[in-house]
Design an enzyme around this catalytic site. Sequence first.
Site, PDB file in Angstrom:
ATOM      1  N   ASP A 126      57.524 102.195  19.205  1.00 30.89           N
ATOM      2  CA  ASP A 126      56.525 101.863  20.196  1.00 30.89           C
ATOM      3  C   ASP A 126      55.771 103.134  20.594  1.00 30.89           C
ATOM      4  O   ASP A 126      56.371 104.186  20.813  1.00 30.89           O
ATOM      5  CB  ASP A 126      57.226 101.254  21.415  1.00 30.89           C
ATOM      6  CG  ASP A 126      56.264 100.769  22.462  1.00 30.89           C
ATOM      7  OD1 ASP A 126      55.526  99.811  22.186  1.00 30.89           O
ATOM      8  OD2 ASP A 126      56.238 101.361  23.563  1.00 30.89           O
TER       9      ASP A 126
ATOM     10  N   GLU B 255      53.360 102.681  16.151  1.00 32.41           N
ATOM     11  CA  GLU B 255      52.001 102.700  16.686  1.00 32.41           C
ATOM     12  C   GLU B 255      51.526 104.152  16.771  1.00 32.41           C
ATOM     13  O   GLU B 255      51.985 104.900  17.634  1.00 32.41           O
ATOM     14  CB  GLU B 255      51.967 102.067  18.077  1.00 32.41           C
ATOM     15  CG  GLU B 255      52.316 100.589  18.093  1.00 32.41           C
ATOM     16  CD  GLU B 255      52.342 100.023  19.497  1.00 32.41           C
ATOM     17  OE1 GLU B 255      51.652  99.030  19.742  1.00 32.41           O
ATOM     18  OE2 GLU B 255      53.047 100.584  20.353  1.00 32.41           O
TER      19      GLU B 255
END
Length: 964
Positions: free
Chosen positions: A551, A588
Amino acid sequence: MALTLTPKSSVHLLNSTSVSRPQIFAADFNLRSRWRRRPVLSISNFRLRIPSKTLLHCLCSSSSASSPMSLEVSSPSSQFLDCLLYARAYWVTQGVIAWNVDVGEGSCYLYASKSADLSFSQDGIDGYDLRIKLEAESGSLPANVIEKFPHIRNYKSFKVPKDLDIGDLVKSQLAVVCFDGEERLVQGTGLQLPGVLDELFSYDGPLGAHFTPEGVSLHLWAPTAQAVSVCIYKNPLDKSPMEICPLKEATGVWSTEGACSWEGCYYVYKVSVYHPSTMKLETCYANDPYARGLSADGSKTFLVNLDSDDLKPQGWDNLAEKKPCLRSFSDISIYELHVRDFSANDETVEPENRGGYLAFTSKDSAGVKHLQKLVDAGLTHLHLLPTFQFGDVDDEKENWKSVDTSLLEGLPPDSTEAQARITEIQNDDGYNWGYNPVLWGVPKGSYASDPTGPCRIIEFRKMVQALNCTGLNVVLDVVYNHLHASGPHDKESVLDKIVPGYYLRRNSDGFIENSTCVNNTASEHYMVDRLIRDDLLNWVVNYKVDGFRFDLMGHIMKATMVNAKSAIGSLRKETDGVDGSRIYLYGEGWNFGEVAENGRGINASQFNLGGTGIGSFNDRIRDATLGGSPFGHPLQQGFITGLLLQPNGHDHGSEATQELMLSTAKNHIQTGMAANLKDYMLTNHEGKEVKGSEVLMHDATPVAYASLPTETINYVSAHDNETLFDIISLKTPMEISVDERCRINHLASSMIALSQGIPFFHAGDEILRSKSLDRDSYNSGDWFNRLDFSYSSNNWGVGLPPKGKNEHNWPLIKPRLQDPSFKPKSSHIVATLHNFLDLLRIRYSSPLFRLDTARAIQERVRFHNTGPSSIPGAIVMSIEDGHKGIPSVSQIDPIYSLIVVIFNARPSEFSYLSPALKDRKLELHPVQVISGDEIVKKSVYDSFSGGFTVPARTTTVFVESRNG
């Protein structure tokens, strides 16, 4: 005088609570809002503790864009001084303190107070135990310091005397103060210590609990602590410990030895430490950062030996031998799923297992059978949203609140009542995506049938084992970029209680950075980097997982990611029970906040990861395909949603502007289909031969950034933002039919499934999943997040989505939910699923769809229908294998010598003549020949002319068989 609080200032309060202005004013964040807590506190409820004779003036940083808030505080003097609320100086090495001040003819001193009694007065500074003169140095900071702390490259250097006991000093409250030539106090501030802590106390020895036949040992890294003891509890609910043991310190690590009887008990650390958020010496009670188990209420660490045979399902030690086959990372395809979504509403799962780990072990359930269909078609990896210990969902199910869904079933599809009832209890139910980490190394208790003791460990292992046996590799979603809580007293704060000010990244004023949402972590600090690596190894070795999705990976340093990849890759089945070389990392790679453009060191952003083999999400192909971006207007159309060719009434500019937008989107998509390789050569809409890195976005940022195909994760939907079906329903004209929307849904999936790189699908893309147009369902409960593997409903029209994140779009949403023609039938859902399975079968029918080098893609993948005379809304891609005509290209496919894929996003039939593809023996792919989609079977190729005809909104695959 005025006390000025900046937007990230903290004030010391009588109740020992550190309250930041974002809490007081419930500041809103544009990004990462899916789990945001929004406490609203009135400043009038608290009083500032101002020591007698204290003279305070906390100036906002020069970079602050917000207006300061002033509070009037009585003072014996009007002279303005910085205060200890700030930490604007950095102790970067043993011999250097960096501070952005110029003392001129004046002097600078370091002050220390073991009891945290420092305070400014008219006469200077009071309450110190030690006063040390610092020498201002000319020139720049040392190169190694600038490399580690690039954001302070222009600070002044102050020399620290060599004869100091720094190991003792860092346990005190510290401040640096400068005086003018007449010994008048000019400025003062606290210190940030990570630099000197890394230099003196970086440590690679044992941490956490370790078990031997002789007993249990505990090790805690806490170099700034003045004292540490461990409280041992026999049972998780005990209020009083059965034993309290002081730990002994050696070079920043506190340790103790305990009896074998400690195993199975619970413990917490009692840490006496100076905490900069309260400017006090605090007594903190904390879980172990290396915890491997927890009590049901999360208040105590469980002393559990993960190597115990009692915690291993049958066959666990041999699982490495039964892992699904994985020839290459280029063979990976990923399906993203939330643990609770998978089974919370599946009546074919035993009630006690719904929404939890054990639902994945129910072989005869609708959900598992659905996964098996995907596996049989070729799917390789299942990505699970966070499964570590996260906040905002109580692990004890008896404390949950719920809504009687029978009261919601008969409501109108655009009713406001469902969302009102769901949001009323949303912070007390069993649902959250989980991007609010408390402890990284412990399975989440709410997904276990019993959060107490070892149950969560055993059931997690059973889940992994069952999924592997189904044919799926298991990917964990890890959130190392921030923490759910901080400070000395929050029950879910851990790391910030043990070494305050170290684990969390701070800004130039000394306050915690919040660009990820809240409590950004600092992987540029050695022991944060180490904790992340150790945690990953824990999940690989002890839970045998097969990959990780990071993340906000761009907020982690590149070195941390590369080091983690290396550490995992070194694991061997013979010695570690796992093959680390088959574990894939991706995340990400967004580049924003304080880490943007390498602001805190080289970060793991899209452009920095080239050549590492670590994947990052390709948002370019997503936005070009669908239109706009998740942060733009929801009606902005894209390549498949009708831009230019089927307008929806939104103002997209002139026809010429739309033509340019559509051709630009095509450039972006084709670059993505070539794995977003920065050096891939293609013909753009102007007819120029350009590299992928020379194809530019609206802000002149290059579209392509990857060096290897496996560094690109292509996707059009994920858990964030609207589902694929929902966003298509928003962007396409209201008057088109649900049949057409279903075809567009399939078209989008095909563009991902048949691209080079790694395809990524959100759970439910293949069954038209809807969240009733909710754009951020992180806390929207089971009602809006329902998955139906019986295929009877896609969850469209279950009420207006929750007001908090969607109300501004309700005027767009309401007429769509009201219109019964928008809702798919079960037949639409089943047909979409079968078409999706066909896509997987086609992808895995030929290695040409899964090329594993940049050279192979450049040699074999070509785009036609390009340049200024190209027909808009259609992409023609060919993939060539070695044969007599091109002996320079090797043969890798024993079945097909050529594949041609045509993506027709037009609302009408597409016809195209290609001289380069004439006189070939192309036929419809065998999978499409027997497909249930009768429309794709109308696709035609004429060998004599090189002509192709493909129906509207259809993806057709033509193949040339070697056997003729």
